[in-house]
Scaffold this motif. Structure first.
Motif, PDB file in Angstrom:
ATOM      1  N   ASP A  96       0.870   4.292  -2.775  1.00  0.00           N
ATOM      2  CA  ASP A  96       0.705   5.717  -2.439  1.00  0.00           C
ATOM      3  C   ASP A  96       1.893   6.531  -2.949  1.00  0.00           C
ATOM      4  O   ASP A  96       1.718   7.602  -3.528  1.00  0.00           O
ATOM      5  CB  ASP A  96       0.573   5.899  -0.917  1.00  0.00           C
ATOM      6  CG  ASP A  96      -0.821   5.499  -0.438  1.00  0.00           C
ATOM      7  OD1 ASP A  96      -1.774   5.587  -1.246  1.00  0.00           O
ATOM      8  OD2 ASP A  96      -0.943   5.081   0.724  1.00  0.00           O
ATOM      9  N   THR A 115       0.833  -1.198   0.000  1.00  0.00           N
ATOM     10  CA  THR A 115       0.000   0.000   0.000  1.00  0.00           C
ATOM     11  C   THR A 115       0.871   1.252   0.000  1.00  0.00           C
ATOM     12  O   THR A 115       0.574   2.216  -0.698  1.00  0.00           O
ATOM     13  CB  THR A 115      -0.923  -0.019   1.241  1.00  0.00           C
ATOM     14  OG1 THR A 115      -1.546  -1.289   1.276  1.00  0.00           O
ATOM     15  CG2 THR A 115      -1.968   1.048   1.172  1.00  0.00           C
ATOM     16  N   HIS A 116       1.963   1.213   0.782  1.00  0.00           N
ATOM     17  CA  HIS A 116       2.866   2.376   0.806  1.00  0.00           C
ATOM     18  C   HIS A 116       3.466   2.614  -0.577  1.00  0.00           C
ATOM     19  O   HIS A 116       3.584   3.753  -1.021  1.00  0.00           O
ATOM     20  CB  HIS A 116       3.993   2.173   1.832  1.00  0.00           C
ATOM     21  CG  HIS A 116       3.495   2.101   3.240  1.00  0.00           C
ATOM     22  ND1 HIS A 116       4.135   1.406   4.225  1.00  0.00           N
ATOM     23  CD2 HIS A 116       2.397   2.632   3.821  1.00  0.00           C
ATOM     24  CE1 HIS A 116       3.454   1.511   5.349  1.00  0.00           C
ATOM     25  NE2 HIS A 116       2.397   2.250   5.133  1.00  0.00           N
ATOM     26  N   ASP A 121      -6.122   4.463 -10.954  1.00  0.00           N
ATOM     27  CA  ASP A 121      -6.583   5.053  -9.695  1.00  0.00           C
ATOM     28  C   ASP A 121      -7.703   6.060  -9.943  1.00  0.00           C
ATOM     29  O   ASP A 121      -8.587   6.246  -9.110  1.00  0.00           O
ATOM     30  CB  ASP A 121      -5.397   5.731  -8.993  1.00  0.00           C
ATOM     31  CG  ASP A 121      -5.740   6.169  -7.581  1.00  0.00           C
ATOM     32  OD1 ASP A 121      -6.150   5.309  -6.791  1.00  0.00           O
ATOM     33  OD2 ASP A 121      -5.618   7.381  -7.285  1.00  0.00           O
ATOM     34  N   THR A 128       2.531   9.663  -6.645  1.00  0.00           N
ATOM     35  CA  THR A 128       3.079  11.022  -6.631  1.00  0.00           C
ATOM     36  C   THR A 128       4.264  11.116  -7.596  1.00  0.00           C
ATOM     37  O   THR A 128       4.998  10.136  -7.759  1.00  0.00           O
ATOM     38  CB  THR A 128       3.593  11.419  -5.227  1.00  0.00           C
ATOM     39  OG1 THR A 128       4.819  10.715  -4.981  1.00  0.00           O
ATOM     40  CG2 THR A 128       2.581  11.080  -4.144  1.00  0.00           C
TER      41      THR A 128
END
Ligand SMILES: Cc1cc2nc3c(=O)[nH]c(=O)nc-3n(C[C@H](O)[C@H](O)[C@H](O)COP(=O)(O)O)c2cc1C
Length: 351
Positions: free
Chosen positions: A22, A18-19, A310, A26
């Motif tokens: 995320d 999950t990290h 996403d 970016t």
């Protein structure tokens, strides 16, 4: 320096998936360094003897037909959020006739309850699908049995063995890469007997000519030269690090790697015929066209697909359609009616 002095050891908990997602949503994970595609220009052909709509993008990979030479690069799986994204990506691959890989299945090979969270065949019955785990595991005793289980877990057509020594070292992961060629050689031979091609891939630091020579000699069925210029896996590890020292370690290697355009040419300097996927910093159909003109058979994208997925199915469809339209227009602009003509085109030059 012993591990304990370098900061927190890597904990391969499923949460790190999950990290990573995320972080990769970016732009901070991108190289400042470029792919090198900007050093090449197509030479415009004002009278192409081609009709745009007739341009044929079809090809084959791992024994399966593709409607376009584009792959959704391996990213993730094994946790609910990753599964949702993979299902969305796989369904888009099915709609557009693309290939796809799932991310490293290590967590599910170690914990069978996670296997279902890698499965995408329910929405993508016909795509060329690649299983995935890291080559470092072979030094720890993984072999043919693990490879067969990874393939069977998702109904894959091929296996990606990923190689990422600098990422592993920067994150405090698996760092014994001795003697791997022999393990790769026997794995390739055994899976070939099952009819499963093994492709070796970098994760974004690029394949050199020397590494290619060893891999070709091991009998890999194909390569992904995944080079620098897109997502930097050293930066991803730096951003996701749990300690300041590990963060610095990741960032110190943030610009490490062979640019993708150079990696394609390095592989082709060793073998003109080995099936070659090019990943790393492809951000448009024009980048894809250049990767193919420089010698790749298929181009793959990770982060741009993740960002589009996403945002939802419509964004993903629009991104894939626009990418393929750009590829067609580039081919039209040099009079290449199919991928064979694009790969052999004389109409590309150093910019
Ligand atoms: C969220 C995410 C997770 C990834 N996990 C894996 C993995 O498990 N195995 C692998 O071989 N590559 C993995 N990659 C690397 C990509 O397949 C690709 O080689 C790299 O991101 C460079 O491509 P890009 O510039 O298009 O992102 C991952 C990439 C992303 C964005």
């Amino acid at each position: 320096m012993p591990e304990s002095n370098e900061g927190a050891p890597l904990v391969r908990d499923p949460q790190s998936k999950t990290h990573h997602i995320d972080a990769c949503l970016t732009p901070a994970v991108e190289y400042a360094k470029t792919t090198g595609f900007e050093h090449f220009d197509f030479v415009n052909q004002a009278l192409p003897d081609v009709r745009l709509d007739d341009i044929d993008l079809s090809t084959r990979l791992a024994g399966k037909p593709l409607r376009a030479p584009l792959m959704i690069a391996p990213m993730t799986g094994g946790v609910d959020r990753a599964h949702v994204l993979n299902l969305r990506l796989a369904a888009a691959a099915e709609r557009h006739g693309l290939a796809m890989g799932v991310g490293s299945q290590r967590v599910a090979l170690e914990d069978a309850t996670r296997a279902a969270l890698f499965q995408v065949r329910s929405v993508a019955p016909s795509i060329a699908l690649f299983a995935n785990f890291g080559v470092g595991q072979l030094a720890k005793g993984w072999g043919v049995d693990h490879a067969r289980r990874a393939v069977a877990m998702i109904g894959a057509d091929a296996l990606f063995l990923h190689m990422n020594p600098v990422q592993e070292a920067a994150q405090g992961g698996d760092v014994d890469f001795r003697g791997l060629a022999d393990h790769i050689r026997s794995l390739c031979a055994a899976l070939a007997r099952d009819g499963i091609p093994v492709f070796a891939r970098e994760v974004g630091f690029g394949l050199s000519a020397d590494a290619t020579r060893v891999l070709v000699d091991c009998g890999v069925a194909g390569l992904d030269c995944a080079g620098a210029g897109g997502t930097s896996w050293a930066k991803v590890e730096g951003i996701c690090a749990r300690t300041e020292r590990r963060r610095k370690m990741g960032m110190a290697f943030g610009e490490w790697g062979i640019p993708t355009a150079e990696a394609i040419r390095a592989v082709r300097s060793v073998s003109t015929s080995i099936p070659l996927i090019a990943t790393g910093g492809l951000r448009s159909g024009l980048d894809l066209a250049k990767a193919l003109a420089l010698g790749a058979d298929v181009g793959a994208m990770a982060r741009p697909m993740l960002v589009a997925a996403d945002a939802g199915d419509d964004a993903l469809d629009a991104f894939v359609s626009d990418t393929l339209t750009e590829l067609r227009i580039a081919m039209f602009g040099i009079g290449a009616g199919d991928l064979r003509a694009l790969r052999g085109t004389p109409h590309i030059r150093a910019a």
